[in-house]
Design a protein around this motif. Structure first.
Motif, mmCIF file in Angstrom:
data_model
loop_
_atom_site.group_PDB
_atom_site.id
_atom_site.type_symbol
_atom_site.label_atom_id
_atom_site.label_comp_id
_atom_site.label_asym_id
_atom_site.label_seq_id
_atom_site.Cartn_x
_atom_site.Cartn_y
_atom_site.Cartn_z
ATOM 1 N N ASN A 82 32.880 60.030 26.000
ATOM 2 C CA ASN A 82 32.180 59.935 27.291
ATOM 3 C C ASN A 82 33.206 59.586 28.380
ATOM 4 O O ASN A 82 33.414 58.420 28.703
ATOM 5 N N GLU A 84 33.091 60.181 31.553
ATOM 6 C CA GLU A 84 32.464 59.633 32.760
ATOM 7 C C GLU A 84 32.402 58.107 32.660
ATOM 8 O O GLU A 84 32.730 57.389 33.604
ATOM 9 N N LEU A 85 32.021 57.621 31.491
ATOM 10 C CA LEU A 85 31.980 56.179 31.274
ATOM 11 C C LEU A 85 33.390 55.584 31.289
ATOM 12 O O LEU A 85 33.614 54.512 31.854
ATOM 13 N N ASN A 180 22.167 56.223 28.907
ATOM 14 C CA ASN A 180 23.052 57.245 29.470
ATOM 15 C C ASN A 180 23.947 56.557 30.497
ATOM 16 O O ASN A 180 23.693 55.413 30.889
ATOM 17 N N THR A 181 24.978 57.227 30.921
ATOM 18 C CA THR A 181 25.989 56.594 31.782
ATOM 19 C C THR A 181 25.415 56.169 33.126
ATOM 20 O O THR A 181 25.678 55.057 33.592
#
Length: 193
Positions: A82, A84-85, A180-181
């Motif tokens: 992930n 984005e995270l 979710n992020t």
């Protein structure tokens, strides 16, 4: 410098930083009841460091009739980081200490961390197999707190498993269940401000 008392962020790995691995594989090869039994019989000992990564694949081979090497390949192929995270974590590290706390086979997780160059995002990594303790055992969280020399009230833990978040709260660590992020970032900033 943050004015909030929190100084440390603790992140589960599978289901947060990366996709889950074992549940996805189980779904393809076992019914739900068998998957639950497999987790108890094989993955609990693996998470506690009682059996190696290789022994885990061999035990899964016995039950699934899928060759151990193919299972290993499948597990590594299912890793989906992930990013984005990770971008959010990179920004958070300017003000907070950030650690991975994960139930996993040590060699499996450390290979992933090396392959994807993930160590640079974290101040440290706590892996159940190396600690011989696994979430949701409250001793796991106390071990982490003692190791990094902070009190429970200084930390926020993020995990996709509500049972682990509940166990962390029992020792005084504020928790966020990861869905979710976007949802996580909203909840984290609310908790920090």
């Amino acid at each position: 410098m943050n004015t909030n008392k929190k100084s440390t962020l603790l992140f589960d790995f599978f289901g947060v930083i990366s996709t889950e691995i074992a549940p996805i594989w189980f779904e393809k090869h076992f019914d739900e009841e068998s998957a639950v039994k497999l987790k108890a019989d094989i993955f609990v000992p693996a998470d506690l460091g009682l059996i190696s990564e290789e022994e885990t694949y061999l035990k899964m081979q016995e039950l699934s009739r899928v060759p151990a090497e193919k299972i290993r390949e499948d597990f590594y192929a299912l890793v989906n980081i992930n990013y984005e995270l990770l971008d959010a974590i990179k920004a958070l590290r300017e003000r907070y200490k950030v650690y991975i706390i994960s139930n996993a086979s040590a060699s499996f997780l450390r290979n992933i961390l090396d392959t994807y160059s993930l160590y640079e995002y974290f101040d440290g990594v706590f892996i159940s197999a190396e600690m011989k303790l696994a979430k949701p055992d409250t001793k796991y969280f106390n071990f982490v707190l003692d190791s990094i020399k902070i009190s429970a009230s200084d930390a926020i833990m993020t995990d996709d498993n509500p049972n682990n978040v509940k166990a962390a709260s029992e020792v005084g660590i504020e928790g966020i269940v990861f869905k979710n992020t976007e949802d996580f970032i909203t909840k984290l900033y609310k908790a920090l401000n």
